[in-house]
Motif scaffolding. Structure first.
Motif, PDB file in Angstrom:
ATOM      1  N   ILE A 107       0.897  -0.604   0.236  1.00 51.26           N
ATOM      2  CA  ILE A 107       0.104  -0.233  -0.194  1.00 51.26           C
ATOM      3  C   ILE A 107       1.206   0.879   0.284  1.00 51.26           C
ATOM      4  CG2 ILE A 107      -1.950   1.779   1.324  1.00 51.26           C
ATOM      5  CD1 ILE A 107      -2.579  -1.576   2.305  1.00 51.26           C
ATOM      6  N   ILE A 108       0.804   2.038  -0.402  1.00 49.66           N
ATOM      7  CA  ILE A 108       1.895   3.498  -0.832  1.00 49.66           C
ATOM      8  C   ILE A 108       0.470   4.637  -0.839  1.00 49.66           C
ATOM      9  CG2 ILE A 108       2.810   2.135  -2.590  1.00 49.66           C
ATOM     10  CD1 ILE A 108       2.290   3.524  -4.969  1.00 49.66           C
ATOM     11  N   ALA A 109      -0.651   4.661  -1.157  1.00 48.02           N
ATOM     12  CA  ALA A 109      -1.963   5.582  -0.342  1.00 48.02           C
ATOM     13  C   ALA A 109      -3.101   5.728  -0.495  1.00 48.02           C
ATOM     14  CB  ALA A 109      -1.292   6.212  -2.041  1.00 48.02           C
ATOM     15  N   PRO A 110      -3.008   5.873   0.767  1.00 45.02           N
ATOM     16  CA  PRO A 110      -5.003   5.596   0.624  1.00 45.02           C
ATOM     17  C   PRO A 110      -5.978   5.890  -0.358  1.00 45.02           C
ATOM     18  CG  PRO A 110      -4.646   7.609   2.159  1.00 45.02           C
ATOM     19  CD  PRO A 110      -3.187   7.445   0.857  1.00 45.02           C
ATOM     20  N   GLY A 111      -7.274   5.522  -0.254  1.00 47.51           N
ATOM     21  CA  GLY A 111      -8.270   5.312  -1.095  1.00 47.51           C
ATOM     22  C   GLY A 111      -8.820   6.737  -0.311  1.00 47.51           C
ATOM     23  N   GLY A 112     -10.488   6.278  -0.157  1.00 48.90           N
ATOM     24  CA  GLY A 112     -10.885   7.330   0.488  1.00 48.90           C
ATOM     25  C   GLY A 112     -11.684   6.804   1.574  1.00 48.90           C
ATOM     26  N   LEU A 113     -11.613   7.775   2.456  1.00 43.16           N
ATOM     27  CA  LEU A 113     -11.412   7.017   3.970  1.00 43.16           C
ATOM     28  C   LEU A 113     -13.329   6.566   3.980  1.00 43.16           C
ATOM     29  CD1 LEU A 113      -9.158   8.380   6.360  1.00 43.16           C
ATOM     30  CD2 LEU A 113      -9.035   6.709   4.321  1.00 43.16           C
ATOM     31  N   GLU A 114     -13.632   6.375   4.919  1.00 41.64           N
ATOM     32  CA  GLU A 114     -15.300   5.862   5.394  1.00 41.64           C
ATOM     33  C   GLU A 114     -15.649   7.432   5.882  1.00 41.64           C
ATOM     34  OE1 GLU A 114     -18.172   4.422   4.841  1.00 41.64           O
ATOM     35  OE2 GLU A 114     -16.775   3.470   3.103  1.00 41.64           O
ATOM     36  N   PRO A 115     -16.620   8.126   5.325  1.00 41.89           N
ATOM     37  CA  PRO A 115     -17.052   9.516   6.607  1.00 41.89           C
ATOM     38  C   PRO A 115     -16.847   9.437   7.792  1.00 41.89           C
ATOM     39  CG  PRO A 115     -18.181   8.926   4.537  1.00 41.89           C
ATOM     40  CD  PRO A 115     -18.152   7.782   5.137  1.00 41.89           C
ATOM     41  N   MET A 116     -17.211  10.659   8.130  1.00 39.45           N
ATOM     42  CA  MET A 116     -16.857  10.714   9.813  1.00 39.45           C
ATOM     43  C   MET A 116     -18.319  10.695  10.393  1.00 39.45           C
ATOM     44  SD  MET A 116     -13.778  10.640  10.634  1.00 39.45           S
ATOM     45  CE  MET A 116     -13.579  10.586  11.686  1.00 39.45           C
ATOM     46  N   GLU A 117     -19.125  10.741   9.329  1.00 38.84           N
ATOM     47  CA  GLU A 117     -20.228  11.182  10.323  1.00 38.84           C
ATOM     48  C   GLU A 117     -21.281  10.870   8.773  1.00 38.84           C
ATOM     49  OE1 GLU A 117     -20.876  16.068  11.256  1.00 38.84           O
ATOM     50  OE2 GLU A 117     -20.644  14.036  12.558  1.00 38.84           O
TER      51      GLU A 117
END
Length: 359
Positions: A107-117
């Motif tokens: 893994i070299i970079a994150p994709g989109g993360l789940e929203p905080m809310e």
């Protein structure tokens, strides 16, 4: 006249700052280098689309060849064989098993993360079960038929495990059915499912039809379920290309931050690489695209441990995340671009100071 001169001077300074912001923080590669990227066409990989359509790869001397694949499994095979440099893929059990067996991709970079809310990923329950009082708490889901996309060891199963966790129930206390998100509306209409883990726009469609109601959401805030994964050859033999790729993704994420997500140029990029609609983009809660591109190791450890504890992996001991993640490129990108100031709500995605362990 003096006021006019001052205004003109300030305008020139503003243009100068803008020009500096648009300049690459490292020299573009000359001649340009080709980078081959395969991706699953979902919005969690939106920084890739924005970087491609807004010229950020060209800015750093990269010629990106971007092709969609039907599944992350296909991209993993291409990565292992060195046919592509980077894959935009989901982090599923087969990947963990591969890492345990020495699969040399990182893994070299994150994709989109789940929203905080207000996450678009929801646990929904058939309306009549709620209206009749048969399902009032999470505990009432025991023994019911719950749809997940992907089957055993999938991201959908992990999300179901996290949704059930507060009740003490596990995935083995319910009847799981592997069904694609696109097929879930018909399944609810026919009464084939009691509940499901489903994302937008399908959850909204089912709820609007009156067939189900939202029962739980926000059970994995800030979670990274997908990532940009580099092949061994790409990381070790072409680090200068990998760094510029991550720089372009980081700059794209900054262009998408907060209201920038809805800039028309960005929306056009999303539409170019996915099958979604502009209406769906504007109505859904967006994923979190961290402008500092931090890889959330704590959540990654939880994904691994959950699958392992559920018996979905072919190994029993925790995996050392040093064999999974290559942090150097996001760290260099952040050093070159500087840290992007964000609201406190993003702190949940920051990298923890922990050793690779059972999370």
């Amino acid at each position: 006249m003096r006021a006019l001169l001052i205004a003109l001077l300030m305008l020139l300074m503003a243009f100068s700052v803008a020009a500096q912001d648009e300049s690459p923080v490292v020299e573009p590669l000359d001649p340009p280098e080709t980078i081959r990227v395969a991706y699953v066409p979902i919005l969690k990989f939106a920084p890739l689309y924005v970087a491609a359509e807004r010229g950020l790869f060209e800015k750093y001397g990269l010629e990106a060849e971007i092709e969609s694949v039907s599944s992350g499994t296909e991209a993993i095979a291409f990565l292992a064989e060195g046919q592509i440099d980077v894959g935009g893929i989901a982090i599923v059990t087969s990947l963990w098993n591969g890492w345990d067996q020495g699969l040399d991709i990182r893994i070299i970079a994150p994709g989109g993360l789940e929203p905080m809310e207000n996450s678009p990923t929801q646990l929904i329950v058939r309306s009549e079960l709620i209206e009749d009082g048969e399902v009032e708490t999470l505990e009432d889901l025991e023994g019911l038929t719950i749809g997940i996309a992907g089957g055993p060891g999938s991201g959908g199963e992990y999300l179901l495990a996290k949704a059930l966790e507060p009740s003490g129930l596990t995935i083995f206390d319910v009847e799981m059915v592997n069904i694609s998100n696109a097929d879930m509306p018909l399944a609810f209409e026919n009464g084939a499912l009691d509940a499901a883990i489903v994302g937008a726009p399908f959850a909204d469609q089912i709820i609007a039809a009156g067939d189900a109601m939202t029962f739980a959401t926000d059970f994995t805030p800030g979670l990274m379920t997908v990532a940009f994964v580099g092949s061994s050859q790409f990381i070790t033999e072409r680090p200068e290309v990998a760094l510029r790729f991550v720089l372009a993704l980081t700059e794209a994420s900054r262009l998408m931050y907060e209201e920038g997500y809805y800039d028309q140029e960005n929306i056009d990029a999303y539409l170019t690489y996915t099958n979604t609609t502009e209406e769906a983009i504007l109505s859904a809660v967006p994923f979190v695209y961290d402008p500092n591109m931090v890889i959330p190791l704590e959540g990654l450890q939880d994904v691994e441990s959950t699958h392992r504890e559920n018996g979905r992996t072919e190994y029993e001991e925790p995996i050392d995340l040093e064999n999974v993640v290559e942090l150097s490129f996001v760290e260099q990108a952040l050093e070159l671009l500087g840290e992007y100031e964000m609201p406190d709500m993003m702190e949940a995605t920051e990298e923890p100071e922990t050793e690779s362990s059972d999370g």
